[in-house]
Design a protein around this motif. Sequence first.
Motif, PDB file in Angstrom:
ATOM      1  N   LYS A 156      30.541  50.373  56.362  1.00 36.25           N
ATOM      2  CA  LYS A 156      29.784  49.267  56.963  1.00 36.25           C
ATOM      3  C   LYS A 156      29.061  48.473  55.872  1.00 36.25           C
ATOM      4  O   LYS A 156      29.058  47.238  55.887  1.00 36.25           O
ATOM      5  CB  LYS A 156      28.781  49.815  57.979  1.00 36.25           C
ATOM      6  CG  LYS A 156      27.923  48.769  58.623  1.00 36.25           C
ATOM      7  CD  LYS A 156      26.928  49.408  59.579  1.00 36.25           C
ATOM      8  CE  LYS A 156      25.929  48.385  60.057  1.00 36.25           C
ATOM      9  NZ  LYS A 156      24.862  48.994  60.846  1.00 36.25           N
ATOM     10  N   SER A 170      40.445  44.599  57.942  1.00 35.42           N
ATOM     11  CA  SER A 170      39.425  43.557  58.056  1.00 35.42           C
ATOM     12  C   SER A 170      38.917  42.985  56.735  1.00 35.42           C
ATOM     13  O   SER A 170      38.024  42.142  56.749  1.00 35.42           O
ATOM     14  CB  SER A 170      38.236  44.096  58.857  1.00 35.42           C
ATOM     15  OG  SER A 170      37.665  45.210  58.207  1.00 35.42           O
ATOM     16  N   MET A 171      39.466  43.442  55.617  1.00 35.11           N
ATOM     17  CA  MET A 171      39.031  42.901  54.323  1.00 35.11           C
ATOM     18  C   MET A 171      40.257  42.637  53.448  1.00 35.11           C
ATOM     19  O   MET A 171      40.426  43.246  52.387  1.00 35.11           O
ATOM     20  CB  MET A 171      38.069  43.888  53.638  1.00 35.11           C
ATOM     21  CG  MET A 171      36.792  44.143  54.420  1.00 35.11           C
ATOM     22  SD  MET A 171      35.654  45.302  53.608  1.00 35.11           S
ATOM     23  CE  MET A 171      36.419  46.885  53.990  1.00 35.11           C
ATOM     24  N   TYR A 176      31.353  42.480  51.507  1.00 32.96           N
ATOM     25  CA  TYR A 176      32.538  41.629  51.646  1.00 32.96           C
ATOM     26  C   TYR A 176      32.175  40.334  52.374  1.00 32.96           C
ATOM     27  O   TYR A 176      32.560  39.247  51.953  1.00 32.96           O
ATOM     28  CB  TYR A 176      33.632  42.385  52.403  1.00 32.96           C
ATOM     29  CG  TYR A 176      34.911  41.611  52.554  1.00 32.96           C
ATOM     30  CD1 TYR A 176      35.862  41.603  51.538  1.00 32.96           C
ATOM     31  CD2 TYR A 176      35.190  40.895  53.714  1.00 32.96           C
ATOM     32  CE1 TYR A 176      37.051  40.900  51.671  1.00 32.96           C
ATOM     33  CE2 TYR A 176      36.374  40.189  53.859  1.00 32.96           C
ATOM     34  CZ  TYR A 176      37.299  40.193  52.837  1.00 32.96           C
ATOM     35  OH  TYR A 176      38.472  39.494  52.976  1.00 32.96           O
ATOM     36  N   ASN A 177      31.420  40.462  53.454  1.00 36.33           N
ATOM     37  CA  ASN A 177      31.020  39.283  54.230  1.00 36.33           C
ATOM     38  C   ASN A 177      30.083  38.369  53.453  1.00 36.33           C
ATOM     39  O   ASN A 177      29.981  37.177  53.752  1.00 36.33           O
ATOM     40  CB  ASN A 177      30.387  39.699  55.556  1.00 36.33           C
ATOM     41  CG  ASN A 177      31.411  40.306  56.498  1.00 36.33           C
ATOM     42  OD1 ASN A 177      32.602  40.010  56.418  1.00 36.33           O
ATOM     43  ND2 ASN A 177      30.959  41.182  57.379  1.00 36.33           N
ATOM     44  N   LYS A 227      31.566  46.426  54.003  1.00 41.27           N
ATOM     45  CA  LYS A 227      31.927  45.239  54.788  1.00 41.27           C
ATOM     46  C   LYS A 227      30.839  44.175  54.699  1.00 41.27           C
ATOM     47  O   LYS A 227      31.140  42.977  54.646  1.00 41.27           O
ATOM     48  CB  LYS A 227      32.176  45.615  56.250  1.00 41.27           C
ATOM     49  CG  LYS A 227      33.499  46.302  56.468  1.00 41.27           C
ATOM     50  CD  LYS A 227      33.720  46.612  57.943  1.00 41.27           C
ATOM     51  CE  LYS A 227      35.041  47.312  58.154  1.00 41.27           C
ATOM     52  NZ  LYS A 227      35.284  47.626  59.569  1.00 41.27           N
TER      53      LYS A 227
END
Length: 108
Positions: A7, A69-70, A13-14, A10
Amino acid sequence: MVATYIKHIKTLYNLGARRLGILDVLPLGCLPISRVPIESGSCSGTDNWQARLFNRLLRREMTAAATASMPDLVYSIGSIYYTFYDMIKNPSSAGVREVARACCGDAS
């Protein structure tokens, strides 16, 4: 724990991170605090097993998360587990004399 770790990755990453170096968990059972309850002072097999399990899950779940998702993420997972474990089992090869006792605190 692995889900929380991913998490946070991520989140990075975001925020725009696309290249990451990730470290796995060291042999927790060989930390002085884990050795104190063991009469012989040896490493805790249970704690080390849990660390190795975490490391395996981290690699598996990172692969799945990056794929799902990445897609632009480039990462490498470095193993500090075996680096530390080798140093603890062969301290002289790393130039270390004492690996069983803490330098300070309660785990001496």
